[in-house]
Design an enzyme around this catalytic site. Structure first.
Site, PDB file in Angstrom:
ATOM      1  N   LYS A 235     -29.039  37.979  54.247  1.00 14.17           N
ATOM      2  CA  LYS A 235     -29.411  37.893  52.835  1.00 14.17           C
ATOM      3  C   LYS A 235     -30.315  36.678  52.586  1.00 14.17           C
ATOM      4  O   LYS A 235     -31.186  36.715  51.708  1.00 14.17           O
ATOM      5  CB  LYS A 235     -28.151  37.803  51.956  1.00 14.17           C
ATOM      6  CG  LYS A 235     -27.394  39.124  51.873  1.00 14.17           C
ATOM      7  CD  LYS A 235     -28.238  40.225  51.224  1.00 14.17           C
ATOM      8  CE  LYS A 235     -27.446  41.516  51.013  1.00 14.17           C
ATOM      9  NZ  LYS A 235     -28.274  42.589  50.430  1.00 14.17           N
TER      10      LYS A 235
ATOM     11  N   TYR B 265     -23.733  38.100  57.604  1.00 15.55           N
ATOM     12  CA  TYR B 265     -24.191  38.748  56.375  1.00 15.55           C
ATOM     13  C   TYR B 265     -25.043  37.759  55.566  1.00 15.55           C
ATOM     14  O   TYR B 265     -26.143  38.092  55.103  1.00 15.55           O
ATOM     15  CB  TYR B 265     -22.977  39.198  55.553  1.00 15.55           C
ATOM     16  CG  TYR B 265     -23.306  39.815  54.221  1.00 15.55           C
ATOM     17  CD1 TYR B 265     -23.752  41.126  54.143  1.00 15.55           C
ATOM     18  CD2 TYR B 265     -23.158  39.085  53.039  1.00 15.55           C
ATOM     19  CE1 TYR B 265     -24.052  41.697  52.920  1.00 15.55           C
ATOM     20  CE2 TYR B 265     -23.462  39.650  51.807  1.00 15.55           C
ATOM     21  CZ  TYR B 265     -23.915  40.957  51.743  1.00 15.55           C
ATOM     22  OH  TYR B 265     -24.210  41.509  50.527  1.00 15.55           O
TER      23      TYR B 265
END
Lengths: 251, 452
Positions: A161, A157
């Site tokens: 990002k 994740y």
């Protein structure tokens, strides 16, 4: 047009069921009549989101949008701008999912990357073209502090990002001469659908707290903001910690 | 001028809020203007002068903006008749300097001379002489308008196209591009004023003084303090003047029409936000009020009396990067309570304003979107910070309740709905505009924001 005190007249929410995004739209709708375009996967949740904003006084239209299908993104953005200028655009979609699966299962990893990074970039490219023609507007992308330093617990994740963050930070510079303010928002832990059941990290925020940070950033044409604000200094320290120390931290 | 030859630039109004990008073209002549209109893209085209309107009326995001300061010739001055024919891009500063040696004077000068004739017509600007001279449009004898169809029409206030003439006066540049105009000017003996200053310790006394014998003066306006609360709330300085005659001059009698404008260096763009705050505004208001005790019959220069701000270029930079907004409204005579309530609301709001003007307007003109109507006008300026939106919305409600309106040349944040109620003849104006520009080629950020 966003007026002198920062009131927009229209808002496009990509990730039309985003709790943070909806809270932003509600805040702007309280100050001025607001036209909202909710772009998301059609279904009950999207309809409920539209209903919630109509209750807040906004004029709402719904647009089918799937972050996993980059080939459709130009068309989606064209449709979103078909009824006039879009003053504020929020790129607020993303998935978190099982982070252990994300680095052990190829399909799970790919899903994260395609939604959070590829989708965000392709949609950003389409938006940039449209906003340049328009010559004004605010474009807000939801990054995360997870992208600032990779952690054992959510680095897939975090990597998506980090990519999104770099893209939109660069886009900030690219669109400056065209009157478009691109803002990168870096929230810490947010209590939301995405993090349901997860233990809250220090400085955890509610979606409406993050929304307040976004609203303030749009009104003041800020180019980056952390949520909460002091998270900026926390992350500055964490980014510089030696690895042996960092890996012992309960973060 | 082809669009390709223009330059993409970020534009703002004088308040430095809401920047947007447009393709700025610099026409060499009238034909270039017509060509730019002809090649306008989907975002339309707009004329821009010196960019002194505060909000977004001289911006056209994504479209074409014609820099009218390129057309800046004074074609003829007819001193005996008191008329002058000029290009639209001539500034009132240039024009005033050219007229003075002929003993001629522009009857309407706004708070700065750094505006173009085209802009003065588009905003139908007013000055301290409004109660005697009316607004700028009252003195336009004819104007040339480049229209959406590529034709240039010559319009007069009472001619066959009088509707379009008056829709262009105060029309915010949305009926076409004013290329040039013939203006009526007054005769004066000197470049000086004989000024009466009255220092009044409260708003009520200030308004009473101003209501008394205003018509004895050609120029009249008051500065007032909107920071101080309590019994001295709204205290102010009323300055009223007439043009000095040669016989009034003791010092400058040998060269009565001489005009020297002092020029300070340009204000640098280094101010952080928050320089104009409660403390600096309070100190400024105190000093400004104290410096001018009541005195009558003082001879002052144009700069001293009319344009103190024109000595420094880019004074708007002291408000910092977030910029500022001007809030100017008029309410009819009889609605004095609305003025009092507005001053009270501002003084207690925590938002500060230093450059405040209170004035009585005389009769309005025939233009549907002209701002001045008989009544009290109050102008204040606020640095943009949080909470200003709510304050201005409260003031809007006060103004609407009193049957008043806002000035579009300063407007930057109201709603289309409020504006509709402030200008009862706005639909009449829209019809005239639609007839001459059916597809809306002429557009601005303001026209999009307020659905003009």
């Amino acid at each position: 047009v966003i007026d002198a005190v920062g009131n927009p007249q229209s808002l496009l929410l990509l990730g039309g069921t985003s709790e943070i995004g909806l809270a932003v739209a509600e805040t702007f709708a309280r100050a001025r009549p607001l036209r909202v375009i909710l772009a998301g996967r059609p279904g009950e949740r999207l309809d409920a989101a539209a209903g919630r904003l109509r209750t807040a006084g906004a004029t709402v239209s719904v647009l089918p949008f799937d972050a996993r299908r980059p080939e459709t993104h130009t068309e989606v953005v064209e449709k979103a701008f078909a009824d006039g200028d879009v003053d504020v655009t929020l790129v607020a979609f993303g998935v978190l999912g099982d982070q252990e699966a994300a680095w052990t299962d190829l399909a799970a990893a790919r899903e994260q990357v395609e939604v959070n990074y590829v989708g965000a970039v392709t949609v950003g490219v389409a938006l940039a073209q449209r906003l340049r023609q328009q010559g004004h507007g605010a474009l807000v992308a939801l990054s995360s502090v997870a992208g600032e330093r990779a952690r054992r617990s959510n680095f897939v994740y975090g990597s998506t990002k980090a990519g999104l963050d770099a893209f939109y930070t660069g886009l900030t510079e690219a669109l400056r001469p065209d009157g478009v303010t691109v803002t990168v928002i870096r929230p810490g832990f947010v209590h939301s659908r995405m993090t349901e059941g997860m233990p809250a990290a220090p400085l955890a925020q509610t979606p409406s707290q993050v929304a307040d940070v976004i609203v303030r950033a749009v009104r003041t044409r800020q180019e980056q903001a952390w949520a909460p604000g002091p998270m900026r200094w926390v992350m500055t320290v964490l980014r510089h910690l030696p690895r042996p120390v960092f890996r012992r931290l309960p973060v | 001028v082809e669009r390709e030859r223009g330059q993409r630039r970020l534009l703002t109004g004088w308040g430095r809020t809401s920047p947007s990008a447009a393709t700025v073209v610099r026409p060499a002549d009238r034909a270039d203007v017509v060509a730019a209109i002809g090649s306008a893209g989907p975002r339309g085209v707009l004329a821009r002068g010196l960019g002194r309107s505060y909000g977004d009326p001289a911006q056209n995001s994504g479209g074409v903006v014609i820099d009218m300061t390129c057309l800046d010739r004074i074609h003829s001055i007819d001193a005996p008749a008191g008329t002058v024919t000029v290009d639209a891009g001539v500034s009132l500063d240039t024009l005033m300097r050219e007229l003075l040696p002929h003993g001629l004077w522009l009857p309407v000068l706004p708070g700065t001379r750094q505006v173009t004739v085209g802009g003065a017509i588009g905003s139908d600007v007013h000055g301290k002489a409004h109660h005697v001279e009316g607004s700028f449009g009252n003195h336009v004898r004819s104007l040339d308008l480049a229209c959406a169809d590529g034709r240039v029409r010559t319009l007069t206030p009472d001619g066959p196209d009088a509707d379009l003439f008056w829709a262009t006066v105060g029309g915010m540049g949305l009926t076409g591009v004013v290329l040039g105009a013939t203006l009526h000017v007054n005769h004066v003996e000197t470049a000086y004023f004989v000024v009466d200053t009255d220092q009044e310790p409260s708003l009520d006394e200030l308004m009473a003084r101003q209501a008394d014998h205003d018509d004895d003066y050609v120029e009249s306006a008051a500065w007032l303090d909107v920071v101080t609360t309590g019994p001295n709330m709204g205290r102010g300085l009323l300055t009223r003047a007439n043009h000095a005659r040669v016989a009034d001059l003791t010092k400058h009698a040998e060269d009565p029409l001489k005009f020297d404008a002092p020029h300070l260096p340009s204000v640098p763009d280094v101010f952080p936000p928050g320089i104009v705050n409660r403390f600096t505004a309070r100190a400024f208001s105190e000093v400004w009020y104290r410096k001018s005790p009541t005195r009558h019959g003082v001879v002052q220069t144009i700069t001293q009396f009319l344009h103190p701000l024109d000595v420094a270029a880019n004074w708007n930079r002291i408000y910092g990067p977030r910029g500022f907004l001007q809030y100017q409204f008029v309410v009819p005579f009889g609605a004095e309570d609305a003025v009092r309530e507005a001053v009270r609301t501002i003084a207690h709001s925590g938002h500060v304003s230093g450059l405040n003007v209170l004035k009585r307007f005389g009769a309005g003109n025939r233009a549907p979107l002209s701002f001045p109507t008989p009544g009290w006008t109050l102008c204040v300026d606020f640095p943009v910070r949080s909470g200003l939106n709510e304050l201005c919305d409260r003031l809007d409600a006060l103004v609407l309740d009193a049957g008043g309106r806002l000035y579009l040349a300063k407007e930057s944040r109201t709603t289309a709905d409020a504006l509709q109620r402030m200008y009862p003849r706005i639909d009449e104006w829209r019809k005239i505009r639609a007839a001459v520009d059916p597809t809306g080629i002429f557009s601005s950020d303001m026209s999009r924001r307020l659905a003009l």
